[in-house]
Design an enzyme around this catalytic site. Structure first.
Site, PDB file in Angstrom:
ATOM      1  CB  THR A 117     -65.125  -7.896  39.052  1.00  0.00           C
ATOM      2  OG1 THR A 117     -65.786  -7.286  40.149  1.00  0.00           O
ATOM      3  CG2 THR A 117     -65.444  -7.090  37.798  1.00  0.00           C
ATOM      4  CG  ASP A 118     -68.946  -8.793  42.841  1.00  0.00           C
ATOM      5  OD1 ASP A 118     -68.119  -7.914  42.521  1.00  0.00           O
ATOM      6  OD2 ASP A 118     -69.316  -8.973  44.019  1.00  0.00           O
ATOM      7  CD  GLU A 119     -66.735  -3.339  41.576  1.00  0.00           C
ATOM      8  OE1 GLU A 119     -66.803  -2.342  40.860  1.00  0.00           O
ATOM      9  OE2 GLU A 119     -66.076  -3.379  42.628  1.00  0.00           O
ATOM     10  CE  LYS A 155     -61.941  -7.627  35.263  1.00  0.00           C
ATOM     11  NZ  LYS A 155     -60.622  -8.294  35.039  1.00  0.00           N
ATOM     12  CE1 TYR A 185     -61.666  -3.534  37.742  1.00  0.00           C
ATOM     13  CE2 TYR A 185     -63.663  -3.551  39.076  1.00  0.00           C
ATOM     14  CZ  TYR A 185     -62.533  -4.198  38.591  1.00  0.00           C
ATOM     15  OH  TYR A 185     -62.289  -5.503  38.954  1.00  0.00           O
TER      16      TYR A 185
END
Ligand code: NAD
Ligand code: DAU
Length: 358
Positions: free
Chosen positions: A132-134, A162, A158
């Site tokens: 993810t970009d997060e 990741k 989260y």
């Protein structure tokens, strides 16, 4: 054949359907079937000989090794994860377990399998980790979009889990030479999206006359990509990506949450007007903000565009129309997904103050 994990979830199910629509290579699909896993999404391929569904956990090394030995996949694509930021805030434990420990066990099993392959198969093998970009954290308004070289600054349990999994994947390439690929994608939307996430939640709540919960001031920015464009990017990375490289995937489509909610409301006004003649946007309710809420994400997708020749096929205008129409055309899928577990989550998460009728 290829082995994928988490293929009963939102993106995984879209990936399976698109894969089988485009080729005859068998896909083995391992999924634990958590609350987010839904075999209804795979109804059309559940009896297809090219799709083998196996219920199981990526952290179950014995099961993974057995599957690898039995099916001898040329590639593994890892979608399996706990994926909802709000749930990670309420209870991070499952995120640590699946996203970090699970990915570690998966990598170990794959390393053992890969080591035993003959030199040709070893060279051709790929492990594609879907991330993810997060992991890059939050951008200020004037910051440039995330590049692959940005530092990792995850802010939620989260995104931290990741990020940890991305680091493990990277280390398995650097240390053991495992041919890995990592992708970091922005927010997806489209068919089969679980209605705990913003866009499907707004559609489902609007149609049932409920409040449309917008966190804080609704000015947080996300970079939205139609899920089938994410899937086409993953196929491109799997086929042509360089082992050890990471690829950012996004649609150059930054939008504030409140604008997204208004767009969905306008489409519902057009496709299925309220019987009382009022606008769906009247159901918008501003609710307590997400703790630690990242303000802005934006993806610089030039690397995958220039090196692998990928481009999204949908604009946001075309993708969101298809998405709203899909939810209107599939009320049974929506009804089935709104199981007891989902209702419990909604009751718990939106229980306080002004959120309570969401
Ligand atoms: P999802 O929550 O809809 O689906 C996750 C799937 O993984 C479910 O089918 C679930 O049953 C399965 N799963 C969970 N734990 C498992 C375990 N221990 N073993 C085997 N299966 C397990 O998630 P999604 O939105 O489809 O996201 C898929 C992947 O893409 C995730 O890794 C996520 O971090 C990443 N991602 C998602 C988005 C997005 O906008 N949804 C964007 C970028 C990246
Ligand atoms: O950026 C990629 C990420 O996008 C993925 O890695 C995650 O798995 C995926 O869930 C998604 O995370 P977000 O937190 O951005 O998605 P979500 O749909 O939960 O929220 C989108 C935005 O809308 C976010 O700023 C929070 C806001 N929001 C969300 C909900 C559920 C609301 O305002 N109200 C809501 O009720």
């Amino acid at each position: 054949m290829i082995l994928i994990t988490g293929g009963a979830g939102f993106i995984g199910a879209n990936f399976v359907l698109d894969w089988l629509a485009g080729c005859d290579e068998v896909i083995v699909n391992l999924d634990k079937l958590t609350y987010a896993g839904n075999l209804d999404s795979l109804k059309s391929v559940i009896n297809d000989k090219r799709h083998v569904f196996v219920q199981g956990d990526i952290g179950d090394s014995h099961r993974i090794k057995q599957l690898l030995t039995q099916y001898q996949p040329r590639a593994v694509v890892n979608f399996a994860a706990e994926s909802h930021v709000d749930r990670s805030i309420h209870g991070p434990g499952d995120f640590i377990q699946t996203n970090i420990v699970g990915t570690f066990h998966l990598l170990e099993s794959i390393r053992g399998y890969w080591n035993e392959l003959n030199s040709g198969s070893k060279r051709e093998f790929r492990f594609l980790h879907v991330s993810t970009d997060e992991v890059y954290g939050s951008l200020a308004q004037e910051d440039p979009a995330f590049c692959e070289t940005n530092a990792y600054q995850p802010n939620s349990p989260y995104s931290a889990s990741k990020a940890a999994s991305d680091h493990l994947v990277r280390a398995y390439h650097h240390t053991y030479g495992l041919p890995v690929l990592t992708t970091n994608c922005s927010n997806n939307y489209g068919p089969f999206h679980f209605p705990e996430k913003l866009i499907p939640l707004i559609i489902v709540n609007a149609l049932s006359g409920k409040a449309l919960p917008v966190y804080g001031d609704g000015q947080q920015i996300r970079d939205w990509l139609y899920v089938k464009d994410h899937c086409s990017a993953l196929r491109q990375v799997l086929a042509y990506g360089q082992p050890g490289e990471t690829y950012n995937i996004g649609g150059w489509n930054e939008q504030a949450n409140l604008d997204i909610v208004h767009t969905v409301c306008n489409l519902l006004d057009e496709f299925r007007p309220r019987t009382d003649g009022r606008k769906y946007s009247e159901q918008i309710t501003f609710v307590t903000d997400r703790p630690g809420h990242d303000r802005r994400y934006a993806i610089d997708a030039r690397k995958i565009e220039q090196e692998l020749g990928w481009k999204p096929a949908e604009t946001f205008a075309s993708g969101i129309r298809k998405t709203v129409q899909w939810y209107l055309d599939n009320p049974e899928w929506v009804a089935n997904v709104q199981s007891g577990a989902y209702r419990d989550w909604v009751a718990k998460h939106y229980a306080t103050g002004e959120n309570n009728d969401a």
